[in-house]
Enzyme design. Structure first.
Site, PDB file in Angstrom:
ATOM      1  N   ASP A  14     -13.228  10.109   3.362  1.00 57.45           N
ATOM      2  CA  ASP A  14     -12.327   9.207   2.658  1.00 57.45           C
ATOM      3  C   ASP A  14     -11.932   9.439   1.170  1.00 57.45           C
ATOM      4  OD1 ASP A  14     -11.959   8.057   5.344  1.00 57.45           O
ATOM      5  OD2 ASP A  14     -13.658   6.685   4.670  1.00 57.45           O
TER       6      ASP A  14
ATOM      7  N   GLU B  87      -3.069   3.712   8.121  1.00 59.45           N
ATOM      8  CA  GLU B  87      -3.821   3.323   7.183  1.00 59.45           C
ATOM      9  C   GLU B  87      -4.084   4.124   5.941  1.00 59.45           C
ATOM     10  OE1 GLU B  87      -7.785   3.511   9.109  1.00 59.45           O
ATOM     11  OE2 GLU B  87      -7.078   5.310   9.930  1.00 59.45           O
TER      12      GLU B  87
END
Length: 541
Positions: free
Chosen positions: A26, A198
């Site tokens: 991420d 997301e």
């Protein structure tokens, strides 16, 4: 190497992916002047929000984590793969700003997230006390607009049965001075047909607002989606050509799960995307190394959409036109001579405080005071480092005086509370100090009594854990040289894919981290025992 020589070889260099190997998912990438930073998720591990630093996008060094104490994050009781998800690092008006999500659950659509903001004048800190923003979703980020306003974006979660849990990308103004949200939130994007939208980031470029999101879930179907709008609140038009980046449908690619990206622009106008990726041991097989960070070159023609060559992740990418800036190699052996653990080390669910991680009482030793059992989620005593290659090992020398079977100290190949292998010293019922081997596969423990080794009274014992492709092997040294235990244990259980467990369509467990090699001490009787580790050596290959 002289500055002139370094500049001369710049054009011949390339980025070798992944740039951050092992559990580093991420990525949020940021440029501040000539410096580049990547912040990554850390889940149940301290320090929270790991940061790497580069000056050329080719060479990276770990500078440690931002969240080093419970003042900013309390992970006591955090479940496996809960904790810090998808941090966002930005720089505005002379300060670094960090947004991070602390996610507490998976079950039944209840993520129980909390989103925090902290800031600092330098990447090293000091970081302000965190402000709790809201719990409406996760993967939160900040966007600093050209007019001086700041906005918070996040996935808006919807817990209601029958609804899309990924309810869209939400935006709300954030007052940096008052450190509070202002006005009402609004949904600006509900995603494409890929779903599971997301990881939002917004950028301003050529009069457009560009919304970069992660879609398709964080496994093989993962992708990076780009949408644009003339207005901050939309409507946002997705790129008609499809995702900017994905490896979905290309099982032959070495880099899989490509998605969850963020953009950075160099000083001379070149664009790059930092993104999540993974390297399965076999095509679409288990990813023992976890989710890693890679970087791709982005072409952005005037008036057009950003493009990555082929829309797929490449293992070798042209480097930007920057002077080469390699960092000194990390020493293979840590002699524990410093006042604190180095940036390569992490601790599980509790920060490395002197009450259990002691580097001063016995100089040049790491004293680890025993903690909870392997399933304990409040005070485990595990000091570990990420596995960065399919073949690697961690060796150490330990002194440990267990009083009974409740006292254990040794080396582990670890994924989470239910998946690990462990070679440890303990005391048997007949009073001998012995080496024993224990494995856990989804919580099912397997002992290997036939491999128990009598230490013969040795006071200093060498221990070694090695990843050898799909196998984990352990060795020991009682003073006469290394001996290997005659067993090959399954390394693939130490992977995201094996950790994930779905029951009736609901995730009972998830796997978002990666394999570790570590030093583990248990004091199951709370008797005050400790182990002294004289050194620890990590090698790859």
């Amino acid at each position: 190497m002289s500055t002139e020589t370094a500049a001369a070889v710049t054009a011949a260099r390339s980025i070798q992916n992944p740039v951050l190997r092992g559990f580093n998912p991420d990525p949020s990438v940021l440029r501040v002047g000539a410096d580049y930073y990547v912040a990554t998720s850390t889940f149940e591990w301290y320090p929270g929000v790991r940061v790497h630093h580069s000056r050329d996008l080719v060479h990276w060094r770990a500078v440690g984590g931002i969240i080093t104490d419970r003042r900013l994050l309390d992970l006591r009781g955090a479940g496996d793969s809960n904790g810090v998800w998808a941090p966002d690092l930005t720089y505005h008006d002379g300060r670094f700003h960090l947004i991070y999500s602390d996610v507490a659950s998976f079950a039944s659509g209840y993520w129980d997230p909390r989103n925090f903001h902290t800031s600092a004048p330098a990447i090293e800190g000091p970081w302000d006390d965190a402000v709790l923003l809201h719990g409406r979703g996760f993967d939160a980020s900040l966007f600093h607009d050209e007019d001086g306003s700041t906005w918070l974006l996040n996935l808006c979660a919807d817990w209601r049965p029958g609804r899309d849990r990924f309810g869209g990308i939400e935006i709300q103004r954030y007052d940096l001075t008052e450190r509070k949200l202002v006005g009402e939130p609004r949904i600006i994007f509900t995603g494409t047909a890929a779903g599971l939208t997301e990881g939002p980031h917004v950028y301003r470029h050529e009069g457009w607002y560009w919304l970069v999101t992660a879609e398709g879930g964080t496994s093989w179907e993962h992708q990076v989606t780009v949408a644009r709008s003339r207005e901050l609140f939309g409507p946002y038009e997705p790129d008609p050509a499809g995702p900017l980046l994905t490896s979905f449908g290309r099982p032959e690619l070495r880099l899989q799960k490509a998605g969850h990206g963020s953009l950075v622009r160099t000083a001379d106008g070149q664009w790059y995307l930092a993104h999540l990726t993974a390297r399965p041991a076999t095509p679409l097989g288990n990813c023992v190394l976890g989710r890693e960070t890679a970087i791709q070159r982005v072409e952005w023609p005037a008036g057009g959409w950003p493009r990555i060559d082929g829309g797929i992740p490449a293992e070798e990418v042209p480097a930007p036109g920057l002077p080469a800036h390699p960092w000194p190699d990390e020493p293979a052996t840590d002699h524990f001579d410093g006042p604190a653990l180095g940036p390569e080390w992490s601790t599980l669910r509790r920060p490395a405080t002197p009450d259990w991680v002691d580097l001063t009482t016995r100089p040049s030793h790491l004293r680890v005071h025993g903690g909870q059992s392997p399933v304990g989620r409040q005070a485990p005593s595990l000091v570990a480092r990420r596995v960065g290659a399919a073949s690697c090992e961690l060796s150490t020398v330990v002194e440990f005086d267990p009083r009974d079977h409740r006292h254990l100290a040794g080396v582990t190949a670890y994924y989470n509370t239910t998946n690990w292998h462990y070679l440890y010293l303990t005391r048997s019922d007949d009073g001998r100090v012995v080496l024993e081997l224990l494995s856990s596969d989804r919580g099912r423990r397997t002992a290997h009594p036939g491999l128990t080794v009598d230490t013969g009274g040795a006071t200093r014992v060498g221990l070694r854990a090695r990843f050898d492709g799909p196998a984990v092997r352990f060795g020991y040294d009682l003073g006469a040289g290394w001996q290997e235990l005659p067993v090959a244990l399954d390394a693939t259980i130490l992977s995201d894919e094996h950790a994930a467990h779905v029951v009736d369509g609901e995730p009972a467990a998830w796997g978002f981290t990666g394999a570790f090699l570590g030093l583990w001490v248990q004091d199951l009787g709370a008797d005050g025992v400790h182990a002294d580790f004289d050194e620890a050596t990590y090698r790859e290959g």
